[in-house]
Design a protein around this motif. Sequence first.
Motif, PDB file in Angstrom:
ATOM      1  N   VAL A 500      18.264  49.190  78.597  1.00  0.00           N
ATOM      2  CA  VAL A 500      18.170  49.830  77.287  1.00  0.00           C
ATOM      3  C   VAL A 500      16.703  49.871  76.901  1.00  0.00           C
ATOM      4  O   VAL A 500      15.993  48.862  76.993  1.00  0.00           O
ATOM      5  CB  VAL A 500      18.962  49.056  76.208  1.00  0.00           C
ATOM      6  CG1 VAL A 500      18.701  49.648  74.828  1.00  0.00           C
ATOM      7  CG2 VAL A 500      20.444  49.072  76.518  1.00  0.00           C
ATOM      8  N   ASP A 501      16.246  51.043  76.507  1.00  0.00           N
ATOM      9  CA  ASP A 501      14.880  51.222  76.005  1.00  0.00           C
ATOM     10  C   ASP A 501      14.977  52.087  74.761  1.00  0.00           C
ATOM     11  O   ASP A 501      14.887  53.302  74.816  1.00  0.00           O
ATOM     12  CB  ASP A 501      14.002  51.873  77.070  1.00  0.00           C
ATOM     13  CG  ASP A 501      12.539  51.964  76.633  1.00  0.00           C
ATOM     14  OD1 ASP A 501      12.237  51.529  75.505  1.00  0.00           O
ATOM     15  OD2 ASP A 501      11.716  52.467  77.422  1.00  0.00           O
ATOM     16  N   ASP A 502      15.202  51.414  73.638  1.00  0.00           N
ATOM     17  CA  ASP A 502      15.459  52.115  72.377  1.00  0.00           C
ATOM     18  C   ASP A 502      14.396  51.705  71.364  1.00  0.00           C
ATOM     19  O   ASP A 502      14.636  50.905  70.460  1.00  0.00           O
ATOM     20  CB  ASP A 502      16.856  51.747  71.870  1.00  0.00           C
ATOM     21  CG  ASP A 502      17.266  52.570  70.657  1.00  0.00           C
ATOM     22  OD1 ASP A 502      16.463  53.411  70.204  1.00  0.00           O
ATOM     23  OD2 ASP A 502      18.383  52.363  70.153  1.00  0.00           O
ATOM     24  N   GLY A 503      13.199  52.228  71.547  1.00  0.00           N
ATOM     25  CA  GLY A 503      12.107  51.879  70.651  1.00  0.00           C
ATOM     26  C   GLY A 503      11.730  50.416  70.808  1.00  0.00           C
ATOM     27  O   GLY A 503      11.280  49.977  71.872  1.00  0.00           O
ATOM     28  N   ASP A 504      11.949  49.629  69.752  1.00  0.00           N
ATOM     29  CA  ASP A 504      11.620  48.202  69.780  1.00  0.00           C
ATOM     30  C   ASP A 504      12.721  47.358  70.403  1.00  0.00           C
ATOM     31  O   ASP A 504      12.542  46.149  70.585  1.00  0.00           O
ATOM     32  CB  ASP A 504      11.347  47.693  68.355  1.00  0.00           C
ATOM     33  CG  ASP A 504      10.074  48.284  67.778  1.00  0.00           C
ATOM     34  OD1 ASP A 504       9.078  48.354  68.519  1.00  0.00           O
ATOM     35  OD2 ASP A 504      10.077  48.675  66.600  1.00  0.00           O
ATOM     36  N   LEU A 505      13.845  47.960  70.709  1.00  0.00           N
ATOM     37  CA  LEU A 505      14.959  47.237  71.315  1.00  0.00           C
ATOM     38  C   LEU A 505      14.909  47.426  72.827  1.00  0.00           C
ATOM     39  O   LEU A 505      14.940  48.562  73.327  1.00  0.00           O
ATOM     40  CB  LEU A 505      16.297  47.732  70.768  1.00  0.00           C
ATOM     41  CG  LEU A 505      16.518  47.567  69.258  1.00  0.00           C
ATOM     42  CD1 LEU A 505      17.814  48.246  68.830  1.00  0.00           C
ATOM     43  CD2 LEU A 505      16.543  46.075  68.892  1.00  0.00           C
ATOM     44  N   ARG A 506      14.821  46.319  73.569  1.00  0.00           N
ATOM     45  CA  ARG A 506      14.716  46.393  75.029  1.00  0.00           C
ATOM     46  C   ARG A 506      15.743  45.450  75.663  1.00  0.00           C
ATOM     47  O   ARG A 506      15.900  44.313  75.232  1.00  0.00           O
ATOM     48  CB  ARG A 506      13.327  45.955  75.486  1.00  0.00           C
ATOM     49  CG  ARG A 506      12.165  46.707  74.842  1.00  0.00           C
ATOM     50  CD  ARG A 506      11.814  47.967  75.579  1.00  0.00           C
ATOM     51  NE  ARG A 506      10.664  48.625  74.944  1.00  0.00           N
ATOM     52  CZ  ARG A 506       9.410  48.330  75.220  1.00  0.00           C
ATOM     53  NH1 ARG A 506       9.133  47.395  76.122  1.00  0.00           N
ATOM     54  NH2 ARG A 506       8.435  48.973  74.619  1.00  0.00           N
ATOM     55  N   LEU A 507      16.378  45.950  76.704  1.00  0.00           N
ATOM     56  CA  LEU A 507      17.282  45.127  77.509  1.00  0.00           C
ATOM     57  C   LEU A 507      16.916  45.334  78.972  1.00  0.00           C
ATOM     58  O   LEU A 507      16.942  46.467  79.461  1.00  0.00           O
ATOM     59  CB  LEU A 507      18.751  45.507  77.273  1.00  0.00           C
ATOM     60  CG  LEU A 507      19.775  44.780  78.144  1.00  0.00           C
ATOM     61  CD1 LEU A 507      19.768  43.274  77.865  1.00  0.00           C
ATOM     62  CD2 LEU A 507      21.187  45.350  77.935  1.00  0.00           C
ATOM     63  N   LEU A 508      16.557  44.233  79.634  1.00  0.00           N
ATOM     64  CA  LEU A 508      16.191  44.294  81.042  1.00  0.00           C
ATOM     65  C   LEU A 508      17.218  43.536  81.859  1.00  0.00           C
ATOM     66  O   LEU A 508      17.736  42.488  81.444  1.00  0.00           O
ATOM     67  CB  LEU A 508      14.811  43.663  81.273  1.00  0.00           C
ATOM     68  CG  LEU A 508      13.636  44.132  80.410  1.00  0.00           C
ATOM     69  CD1 LEU A 508      12.363  43.408  80.822  1.00  0.00           C
ATOM     70  CD2 LEU A 508      13.470  45.642  80.510  1.00  0.00           C
ATOM     71  N   GLY A 509      17.503  44.059  83.056  1.00  0.00           N
ATOM     72  CA  GLY A 509      18.423  43.407  83.972  1.00  0.00           C
ATOM     73  C   GLY A 509      17.690  42.868  85.188  1.00  0.00           C
ATOM     74  O   GLY A 509      16.646  43.388  85.592  1.00  0.00           O
ATOM     75  N   HIS A 510      18.207  41.791  85.735  1.00  0.00           N
ATOM     76  CA  HIS A 510      17.600  41.144  86.910  1.00  0.00           C
ATOM     77  C   HIS A 510      17.552  42.139  88.068  1.00  0.00           C
ATOM     78  O   HIS A 510      18.499  42.884  88.320  1.00  0.00           O
ATOM     79  CB  HIS A 510      18.410  39.915  87.307  1.00  0.00           C
ATOM     80  CG  HIS A 510      17.691  38.969  88.211  1.00  0.00           C
ATOM     81  ND1 HIS A 510      17.472  39.226  89.541  1.00  0.00           N
ATOM     82  CD2 HIS A 510      17.120  37.754  87.965  1.00  0.00           C
ATOM     83  CE1 HIS A 510      16.816  38.207  90.094  1.00  0.00           C
ATOM     84  NE2 HIS A 510      16.583  37.304  89.147  1.00  0.00           N
ATOM     85  N   PRO A 511      16.425  42.179  88.816  1.00  0.00           N
ATOM     86  CA  PRO A 511      16.340  43.129  89.945  1.00  0.00           C
ATOM     87  C   PRO A 511      17.320  42.786  91.059  1.00  0.00           C
ATOM     88  O   PRO A 511      17.746  41.668  91.210  1.00  0.00           O
ATOM     89  CB  PRO A 511      14.878  42.956  90.408  1.00  0.00           C
ATOM     90  CG  PRO A 511      14.469  41.587  89.956  1.00  0.00           C
ATOM     91  CD  PRO A 511      15.226  41.359  88.661  1.00  0.00           C
TER      92      PRO A 511
END
Length: 511
Positions: A500-511
């Motif tokens: 998720v890349d929604d402005g100031d909201l970020r969600l990253l998943g493990h590679p």
Amino acid sequence: MLHALRRPRPLSWGLAGLFAALYACVAVNRHRRMLTQAYDLGIFEQAVRAYAHGEAPVVLLKGPGYQLLGDHFHPLLATLAPLYRLFPSAVTLLLAQAVLMALAVVPLARWAFDVGGPRLAVLVGGLTGASWGIVEAVADDFHEIAFAVPLLAFAATALGRGRPVAAVLWALPLVLVKEDLGLTVAVVGALVFVRAGKGSGTRALGFGVAVFGLAATALTVLVVLPSFNPDGGFDYWGQMGTREAAGAPWEVAGRLVWPPLKWLLLGLAAATAGFLGLRSPLALLCVPTLGWRLAADNSHYWGVSYHYSAVLMPLLLAALVDAVRRTGAFAGPEPGSEPGSGPGSGPGRVLARGRAAGPHRAAVRRARRALAVAGLVALVTLPVYPLHELVAPGAWGTSPRLERARSMLARIPDGATVAASNRLAAHLAGRTTVGLVCREPSPPLVEPMSGEAPSAGVVRGGPEWVVVDLADPSVQAPCAIADTRRMLDRYERLGYRRVVDDGDLRLLGHP
């Protein structure tokens, strides 16, 4: 029903139930709006969650392997474990806190009823429930002092009624709530000692309780907390002015009244007791808490925000009731009081007025002024502290950004390991293993060898998910925004993918 409310028990419990409901609405709604934080709701949820599963309160949000009993001494928290096991949610803690805080209304309203009848009971109950310290604490996440507020209310009321054994029994559990409250227990013991007659068993009881309270605080600070603390010490010595006291004790004395922010705390506390309450010996129960707060070099302790003043509220209002009783403004002896022990009133009594006041007219005016000042404090602080959110339309809406944040968190499965920013972590503590994103992750992140490109199977360890709100207004503490951005860049550099890349909201998943 109206007739029932003219009796002390239904009146006091009815007021307590009303405020418990109001507190619950404020606290749960703030959690719904994502205004709660990892510091401190998430921390306490991780601790209670561990207790609920029969484990030690190790709290990842404080650091890998951090034993929370090395931070503050609050084993009484474990009593919430059965309830949390049945209802595993942060809301469980918030509701428990609402009920515990509201319980302080019961003894104070009942005492006020005995002193001045139902009108005074409603006034004192309302002043307790709407008191700025309690309201702020209810809206400020969850804290262990939720247990202390009702215990202090019952203990102070028992002291004021001349029931030393009951006062001691209510006060003793305070040593299991927080390490500094042993000093308050010592003051309870000292008051019991002073009020008892020479050679009486009560005098010995008071002395023993005073010694026990001092010993409990010393033992927890010098032995128990360091034994659990990962650094082997008490984390808050540096804030207590101990170094200045060793070299220049007058600096500590000066710090008790400077800077002027401390005047606001002292003035508002005195006004909460209607100023008249300062004449009551019960006001001395506030001295330990005010003492360490004013002596500390942490500016958060000096003001009238956060949860630190909640424990003062029942003590100040008990002092007010006691001082009003002592004025003689109410006709007749208080039921159960000893002859000559002071004026009081049964359920039907009211403030003397007009000719009936006679020689007590000045006393009546003092009592009325004190109650008016306390009432004015409640009215003035009501729109300032969070209880006003109950009638604020904007507090009950759901913004599009809030919906997007919820949707982002819903992508994280239960049981996952997560690194999160402060406010988002408060919504993950109950269903994931979450730490703060600005700190080194747990499990440790093993970076690729030099020359090795990050890819699945190369980057080992680290959280499965990284979730951040870069617009979180609490980014200065416990995590500075610079540290959050640094760790976020590090995760992306190692190949964590943006889900998720929604402005100031970020969600990253493990590679």
